[in-house]
Design an enzyme around this catalytic site. Sequence first.
Site, short mmCIF file in Angstrom:
data_model
loop_
_atom_site.label_atom_id
_atom_site.label_comp_id
_atom_site.label_asym_id
_atom_site.label_seq_id
_atom_site.Cartn_x
_atom_site.Cartn_y
_atom_site.Cartn_z
N HIS A 290 1.34 4.94 -2.61
CA HIS A 290 0.84 5.69 -3.78
C HIS A 290 2.02 6.35 -4.49
O HIS A 290 2.80 7.04 -3.83
CB HIS A 290 -0.13 6.79 -3.33
CG HIS A 290 -1.33 6.27 -2.59
ND1 HIS A 290 -2.57 6.15 -3.16
CD2 HIS A 290 -1.47 5.82 -1.31
CE1 HIS A 290 -3.43 5.67 -2.28
NE2 HIS A 290 -2.79 5.45 -1.14
N ASP B 285 2.00 4.07 2.77
CA ASP B 285 0.96 4.94 2.19
C ASP B 285 1.54 6.05 1.29
O ASP B 285 1.63 5.85 0.08
CB ASP B 285 0.09 5.54 3.30
CG ASP B 285 -1.33 5.86 2.84
OD1 ASP B 285 -1.69 5.47 1.72
OD2 ASP B 285 -2.08 6.48 3.61
N ASP B 286 1.89 7.18 1.85
CA ASP B 286 2.45 8.32 1.09
C ASP B 286 3.71 8.77 1.85
O ASP B 286 3.69 9.80 2.53
CB ASP B 286 1.42 9.47 1.06
CG ASP B 286 0.09 9.01 0.48
OD1 ASP B 286 0.02 8.76 -0.73
OD2 ASP B 286 -0.88 8.88 1.26
N HIS C 287 0.85 -1.20 0.00
CA HIS C 287 0.00 0.00 0.00
C HIS C 287 0.88 1.25 0.00
O HIS C 287 1.31 1.74 1.05
CB HIS C 287 -0.94 0.00 1.22
CG HIS C 287 -1.97 1.09 1.18
ND1 HIS C 287 -3.32 0.86 1.25
CD2 HIS C 287 -1.84 2.44 1.06
CE1 HIS C 287 -3.98 2.00 1.19
NE2 HIS C 287 -3.09 2.99 1.08
N HIS D 7 -9.66 1.56 -0.13
CA HIS D 7 -9.41 2.20 1.15
C HIS D 7 -10.75 2.20 1.90
O HIS D 7 -11.77 2.57 1.31
CB HIS D 7 -9.00 3.67 0.98
CG HIS D 7 -7.62 3.90 0.46
ND1 HIS D 7 -7.22 3.55 -0.81
CD2 HIS D 7 -6.55 4.49 1.04
CE1 HIS D 7 -5.96 3.91 -0.98
NE2 HIS D 7 -5.52 4.49 0.13
N GLU E 11 -10.91 4.33 7.40
CA GLU E 11 -9.84 5.28 7.71
C GLU E 11 -10.51 6.53 8.32
O GLU E 11 -10.43 6.73 9.53
CB GLU E 11 -9.06 5.61 6.43
CG GLU E 11 -7.87 6.54 6.63
CD GLU E 11 -7.24 6.96 5.30
OE1 GLU E 11 -7.85 6.82 4.24
OE2 GLU E 11 -6.09 7.49 5.36
#
Length: 348
Positions: free
Chosen positions: A29, A288-289, A27, A207, A210
């Site tokens: 991006h 994630d990011d 996961h 997603h 969250e």
Amino acid sequence: MSAIYENTTISIELADRLRAMPKIELHVHLEGATDAATVWELAQRNKVTPPVARLEEWQAMYAFRDFNHFLDVYGFAMQCMQTADDFTFMVERFLAEQARQNVRYCEVFLSASFMLDNFPQDEVIAVLTEGIKHGKEKYDIELRFIPDIGRQVPETRHKVLDFVLKGFEKGIFIGLGLGGMEVGFPPKLFTDVYDEARRQGLHLLAHAGETVGPESVWGAINDLKVERIGHGVRSAEDPKLLEYLAETQTPLEVCPHSNYRLGVTPLDEPHQMRALVDAGVFCTVNSDDPPMFSTDLTSEYLLFAKQGFSWDELWQLNLNAIKASFLTDEEKEAYRAEWKEFYAKVDK
Ligand code: HPA
Ligand code: ZN
């Protein structure tokens, strides 16, 4: 107030193992793996006017007030990514960073709803195909991409599915994802394209759980029939959902720094991961990011170590990533052999 997750120390030996161990990331991006200075560089190059005058001010915007503020910054970053060369550059930086951490295989999200206005689809596919080849040759890393639909623009969903199917035929896209604004855009808005994607043989992800609670995870399961859940940490609020997830061993892609930085997990509380793992839920560790949350995959494992997870538990989470990946059985066996070799070296 300092965050509880930063309060404990761990042994140097454990930290070294977590840095050195081979890893898989499920996961992350691509757009969110691009740091503030690179976005700034792309803005200048593509003559996009930034919302602030100086790089330092842009960097300061990465202290997110909440999820919507994060999406605004993410949205501007995406506007700056306009040409095939930009994506070549972003993939190269991403690969170098993953290689530094011994990440061996990644399933990478692309924010397709927003990208498709900037780009001819064939051009993106060509650039990403080249990126996969480059990753293998220069870094010995395997990459696969998962384009996702931005929930807040449900009208783009058919266009994204067409794009995914094009890249799926060529072997570079493996599934369909759903990201963006969870509040106000429930999973059932996307049932039609998920049904079609399933018929076409794509893997399905979303997603959920969250910024919205357990009902969003139930929606992803029942309305979209996803194979994995992105985040899903708010499942910890619903004992029935925990039971269901444990029974079905549906993998969660857990990203703790993202949760702390966006207020999904309060800073003065331990992460939901402990409750999830103790309930028998199948979890993996992800970033994630990463530069947007001042983290990387190694730091995510370190965070859990600092919250009391043992080496054995962390190693199990690392093994879980192989099982939860969309690799073939044969490919999974090859990674298991590599993991086993590392384990034999360190755990004598
Ligand atoms: N949630 C939803 N959408 C996203 C995220 C996230 O954590 N990161 C990038 N797009
Ligand atoms: Zn995400």
